[in-house]
Motif scaffolding. Sequence first.
Motif, PDB file in Angstrom:
ATOM      1  N   ALA A  10       0.838  -1.206   0.000  1.00 41.99           N
ATOM      2  CA  ALA A  10       0.000   0.000   0.000  1.00 41.99           C
ATOM      3  C   ALA A  10       0.869   1.251   0.000  1.00 41.99           C
ATOM      4  CB  ALA A  10      -0.927  -0.002   1.215  1.00 41.99           C
ATOM      5  N   HIS A  11       1.933   1.225   0.789  1.00 38.84           N
ATOM      6  CA  HIS A  11       2.830   2.392   0.821  1.00 38.84           C
ATOM      7  C   HIS A  11       3.511   2.601  -0.531  1.00 38.84           C
ATOM      8  CE1 HIS A  11       5.633   5.403   2.131  1.00 38.84           C
ATOM      9  NE2 HIS A  11       6.611   4.658   1.650  1.00 38.84           N
ATOM     10  N   PRO A  27      11.983   2.920   1.726  1.00 39.38           N
ATOM     11  CA  PRO A  27      11.900   1.949   0.626  1.00 39.38           C
ATOM     12  C   PRO A  27      12.596   0.615   0.910  1.00 39.38           C
ATOM     13  CG  PRO A  27      12.493   4.118  -0.212  1.00 39.38           C
ATOM     14  CD  PRO A  27      12.506   4.208   1.281  1.00 39.38           C
ATOM     15  N   LEU A  28      13.712   0.636   1.638  1.00 41.37           N
ATOM     16  CA  LEU A  28      14.424  -0.592   1.942  1.00 41.37           C
ATOM     17  C   LEU A  28      13.567  -1.511   2.833  1.00 41.37           C
ATOM     18  CD1 LEU A  28      17.043  -2.244   1.701  1.00 41.37           C
ATOM     19  CD2 LEU A  28      17.848  -1.049   3.741  1.00 41.37           C
ATOM     20  N   PHE A  29      12.927  -0.935   3.846  1.00 44.69           N
ATOM     21  CA  PHE A  29      12.091  -1.730   4.736  1.00 44.69           C
ATOM     22  C   PHE A  29      10.827  -2.202   4.017  1.00 44.69           C
ATOM     23  CE2 PHE A  29      14.628   0.445   7.970  1.00 44.69           C
ATOM     24  CZ  PHE A  29      14.996  -0.651   8.744  1.00 44.69           C
ATOM     25  N   ALA A  30      10.276  -1.374   3.153  1.00 48.62           N
ATOM     26  CA  ALA A  30       9.089  -1.775   2.390  1.00 48.62           C
ATOM     27  C   ALA A  30       9.423  -2.956   1.475  1.00 48.62           C
ATOM     28  CB  ALA A  30       8.549  -0.603   1.585  1.00 48.62           C
ATOM     29  N   ALA A  31      10.552  -2.863   0.783  1.00 47.05           N
ATOM     30  CA  ALA A  31      10.964  -3.971  -0.090  1.00 47.05           C
ATOM     31  C   ALA A  31      11.242  -5.225   0.730  1.00 47.05           C
ATOM     32  CB  ALA A  31      12.199  -3.568  -0.893  1.00 47.05           C
ATOM     33  N   MET A  36       9.772 -10.652   2.526  1.00 45.45           N
ATOM     34  CA  MET A  36       9.481 -11.576   3.618  1.00 45.45           C
ATOM     35  C   MET A  36       8.081 -12.169   3.471  1.00 45.45           C
ATOM     36  SD  MET A  36      11.329  -9.627   6.791  1.00 45.45           S
ATOM     37  CE  MET A  36      10.537 -10.601   8.025  1.00 45.45           C
ATOM     38  N   GLY A  37       7.137 -11.377   3.005  1.00 45.95           N
ATOM     39  CA  GLY A  37       5.791 -11.890   2.777  1.00 45.95           C
ATOM     40  C   GLY A  37       5.779 -12.963   1.712  1.00 45.95           C
TER      41      GLY A  37
END
Length: 134
Positions: A10-11, A27-31, A36-37
């Motif tokens: 979503a982000h 962006p690094l944590f979102a990726a 991980m998902g």
Amino acid sequence: MTPMAALAGAHLAHRQTPGMLRLLTHPLFAAGALAMGVGELFGDKMKSAPDRTVFLGLLARVMSAGIAGAALSPRGRERTGGLLAIATAVPLAYLTLAGRKRVMRRIGQTRSGLIEDALIVAAGLAVVAGAVRR
């Protein structure tokens, strides 16, 4: 990891959560959350995958649910939303595991996992889509 991956998606689609979501705005944590998902979806099909009710599995569930619940709650109600999400996620870990084991005996681990994943991903996306805004 599904809640975190849905929030990261979503982000990345430029949607905002009602509550604070600082970590996944990077962006690094979102990726990483998306990876991980996806990794969890594949890892869950392995015969060596541990039950979701082992300590580390529950810990990851508590953390993921708490962050997602807080992010999807109205501003100022993040703590309540996080606690409510945790209070829902932990019992559901046991209930869904019991259901999965019953179905797994009939149709196997991979097929039951694919069906469960489809249901969980659809539910997660629906919850996140209903709570975020542009």
